[in-house]
Design a protein around this motif. Structure first.
Motif, PDB file in Angstrom:
ATOM      1  N   SER C  48       0.831  -1.200   0.000  1.00 58.74           N
ATOM      2  CA  SER C  48       0.000   0.000   0.000  1.00 58.74           C
ATOM      3  C   SER C  48       0.872   1.258   0.000  1.00 58.74           C
ATOM      4  CB  SER C  48      -0.936  -0.006   1.214  1.00 58.74           C
ATOM      5  OG  SER C  48      -0.187  -0.109   2.409  1.00 58.74           O
ATOM      6  N   VAL C  51       2.018   3.122  -5.954  1.00 61.93           N
ATOM      7  CA  VAL C  51       0.976   3.095  -6.983  1.00 61.93           C
ATOM      8  C   VAL C  51       1.621   2.642  -8.287  1.00 61.93           C
ATOM      9  CG1 VAL C  51      -0.483   4.913  -6.035  1.00 61.93           C
ATOM     10  CG2 VAL C  51       1.417   5.526  -7.521  1.00 61.93           C
ATOM     11  N   THR C  52       0.804   2.119  -9.171  1.00 56.54           N
ATOM     12  CA  THR C  52       1.326   1.775 -10.489  1.00 56.54           C
ATOM     13  C   THR C  52       1.214   2.998 -11.382  1.00 56.54           C
ATOM     14  OG1 THR C  52      -0.808   1.113 -11.364  1.00 56.54           O
ATOM     15  CG2 THR C  52       0.499  -0.591 -10.229  1.00 56.54           C
ATOM     16  N   GLU C  55      -2.346   3.631 -12.445  1.00 54.30           N
ATOM     17  CA  GLU C  55      -3.164   4.255 -11.407  1.00 54.30           C
ATOM     18  C   GLU C  55      -2.875   5.752 -11.340  1.00 54.30           C
ATOM     19  OE1 GLU C  55      -1.807   1.730  -8.212  1.00 54.30           O
ATOM     20  OE2 GLU C  55      -3.833   0.973  -7.892  1.00 54.30           O
ATOM     21  N   ASP C  58      -4.321   7.628 -14.187  1.00 56.48           N
ATOM     22  CA  ASP C  58      -5.756   7.787 -13.981  1.00 56.48           C
ATOM     23  C   ASP C  58      -6.042   8.935 -13.015  1.00 56.48           C
ATOM     24  OD1 ASP C  58      -8.534   6.096 -12.715  1.00 56.48           O
ATOM     25  OD2 ASP C  58      -8.242   6.652 -14.822  1.00 56.48           O
ATOM     26  N   TRP C  59      -5.302   8.982 -11.944  1.00 54.06           N
ATOM     27  CA  TRP C  59      -5.478  10.060 -10.971  1.00 54.06           C
ATOM     28  C   TRP C  59      -5.236  11.419 -11.590  1.00 54.06           C
ATOM     29  CZ3 TRP C  59      -2.520   8.137  -5.976  1.00 54.06           C
ATOM     30  CH2 TRP C  59      -3.292   7.157  -5.334  1.00 54.06           C
ATOM     31  N   LYS C  64      -7.546  14.214  -9.543  1.00 52.19           N
ATOM     32  CA  LYS C  64      -7.841  13.799  -8.167  1.00 52.19           C
ATOM     33  C   LYS C  64      -7.524  14.952  -7.212  1.00 52.19           C
ATOM     34  CE  LYS C  64      -6.105  10.455  -4.771  1.00 52.19           C
ATOM     35  NZ  LYS C  64      -7.319   9.942  -4.111  1.00 52.19           N
TER      36      LYS C  64
END
Lengths: 169, 176, 179
Positions: C48, C51-52, C55, C58-59, C64
């Motif tokens: 955790s 991030v990939t 991801e 996308d953010w 975001k």
């Protein structure tokens, strides 16, 4: 016999210690020079053993050899400084300080005996009043302060037993 | 090579001028008649301690470049006890024995010889002493870290204790 | 004796200097962080902490809220190419910059090593929502800008499909690719 005021002497000593920190990155020491000397003596007699003894070996492999180590040079300075200061103050005297009624022999025996204990104690404690109490104390080392407390406590415990040695008359 | 020599000379001179090259004067500490040892030692500690703090604060010294001796509580307490006993008996410590010897005192020479012998014996006995020697050896450990208190506060505490000690020392000497 | 009159002065000076030291606290202006290593270890183990690239892409595209993309490489490397919307934050600057505690901080470096280290540093300083781009800029180039199967994210960022036999995309190629 005009000694300097103890507090002024303390400030002077503190400044010397500070100079050591600033210009040499380390504090003062004394017992380490003796350890170096002992290590070199053992090495002279039995080099293979000396190298194999973890304690002595630690003092042997300094650049330039044990005799050229920082502490040995510093202690040589202590001799010189003490000598010059004593001579200049008229305090140089070939004598054996002792209490009234104490023979020179017994005083020398006590000095040697006490010195032996200090040698062993300093080995375990990684230093003496110079290396641990003064240097470690100023650096706020836990072990150094523990040493200070232990050493003074033991000193005060043992001293009454030796009161006769320092009788004034 | 010159630095340790010069520092040593100043060290030896300061000790001699304070009278710490005399076993008689030194042992006065333990009989509460002459507390010069305490006064000199703790004034020196306070001076160097404050000096280091403020030089570092002014950016003139890099504290991380200064070697702090390691802490090994068991060995240092045991060693301290043995050392203190020896100190009371000899009346001189390693550094002052050199000053005494340099001032012509035979007892200084004897003490230094004893130191050499003691270190030799302890080194030879190292295999036996190793467990005690290494017990709890944990590298440099300072009082601020131990108490989780900032070093400036610890310094203030030490100075207060020293000043109180000096007042007490003056009183004791007057009574002697 | 002069010394006797000096004593109160010396004592006063010592008291004053020590008191000032107590108020100041430490001699060095160090920036201290503290770490609960068990917490951090489990975050790393559970993955955790990172991030990939997909991801992250996308953010960024979704804007975001509170997202800050931090490039821990040197300023020069940042100028040659950086992930869109990223800020240049070399490590030494990173640890003395104050961020919004509620922000989502995503760290990236060339291959991911320095970003992972920066992750530990920011967590030690108390920031909670910190991630590192595990594969670094290399992963970004491979998965977002030059993947075998381009996604809408690829098109969004101006990447293109990798044909079999193509060399991996480099930053230089990207610079020349613009017009």
């Amino acid at each position: 016999m005009k000694y300097s005021d103890p507090y002024l002497a303390g400030v002077a000593l503190g400044l010397v210690l500070l100079a050591a920190f600033v210009f040499a990155g380390r504090g003062l020491g004394a017992s380490g020079a003796f350890a170096s000397a002992a290590s070199s003596a053992v090495h002279a007699v039995a080099p293979a053993y000396a190298d194999g003894n973890a304690y002595f070996a630690g003092y042997l492999h300094e650049p330039g050899g044990a005799w050229r180590s920082w502490l040995v040079l510093e202690i040589a300075g202590v001799f010189i400084g003490g000598f010059v200061s004593a001579v200049l103050a008229g305090r140089w005297r070939r004598t054996i300080e002792r209490g009234h009624g104490v023979s020179p022999g017994s005083r020398l025996a006590a000095a040697a005996g006490g010195g032996t204990l200090m040698g062993a104690g300093a080995m375990l404690a990684r230093g003496c009043t110079s290396g641990q109490a003064l240097t470690g104390g100023a650096l706020l080392s836990v072990g150094a302060w523990a040493f200070i407390v232990s050493a003074f406590a033991a000193g005060y415990a043992v001293a009454p037993l030796r009161r006769r040695a320092w009788r004034e008359s | 090579m010159v630095t340790p020599l010069l520092i040593g000379i100043a060290f030896g001179a300061a000790l001699e001028r304070a009278g710490l090259g005399s076993a008689r004067k030194l042992t006065g500490q333990f009989y509460l008649t002459d507390l010069t040892v305490f006064k000199v030692m703790f004034t020196a500690i306070v001076t160097a301690m404050l000096g280091l703090f403020w030089l570092a604060r002014l950016g003139l010294v890099d504290l991380s470049g200064i070697y702090v001796p390691e802490t090994a509580l068991a060995a240092q307490i045991a060693g301290g006890v043995v050392f203190g006993a020896g100190f009371a008996i000899a009346g001189l410590c390693p550094g002052t024995s050199c000053v005494a010897a340099a001032s012509g005192r035979g007892d200084g020479v004897a003490t230094a010889a004893g130191m050499f012998a003691g270190m030799l014996a302890a080194g030879l006995a190292f295999p036996l002493l190793a467990p005690l020697y290494s017990a709890g050896a944990r590298g440099a450990w300072t009082v601020p870290d131990l108490l989780h208190v900032r070093s400036g506060v610890v310094i203030f505490g030490v100075v207060l204790m020293a000043l109180a000690g000096f007042v007490l020392a003056e009183r004791l000497e007057r009574r002697a | 004796m002069i010394a006797a009159r000096l004593r109160p002065i010396m004592a006063g000076a010592a008291f004053f200097l020590a008191g000032a030291a107590a108020i100041i606290g430490t001699p060095t202006r160090s920036v201290r962080g503290s770490v609960d290593v068990r917490t951090l270890a489990s975050e790393v183990a559970r993955e955790s902490d990172h991030v990939t690239a997909l991801e992250l892409a996308d953010w960024i595209r979704a804007a975001k809220p509170g997202l800050q993309v931090l490039d821990v490489r040197s300023a020069g490397e940042f100028d040659r190419y950086h992930i869109p919307t990223a800020r240049s934050m070399p490590l030494e600057t990173l640890v003395t910059t104050t961020f919004d505690p509620n922000a989502t901080l995503v760290l990236y470096s060339e291959g991911g090593g320095h970003a992972a280290q920066a992750w530990v540093l920011l967590r030690a300083l108390g920031y909670q929502h910190v991630f590192s781009l595990r594969g670094g800029l290399e992963e970004w180039l491979e998965d977002v800008m030059h993947p075998a199967a381009p996604t809408d994210l690829t098109r969004y960022f101006g990447g293109f499909a990798r044909k079999p036999g193509d060399a991996p995309l480099t930053v230089d190629a990207l610079r020349r690719h613009g017009c």
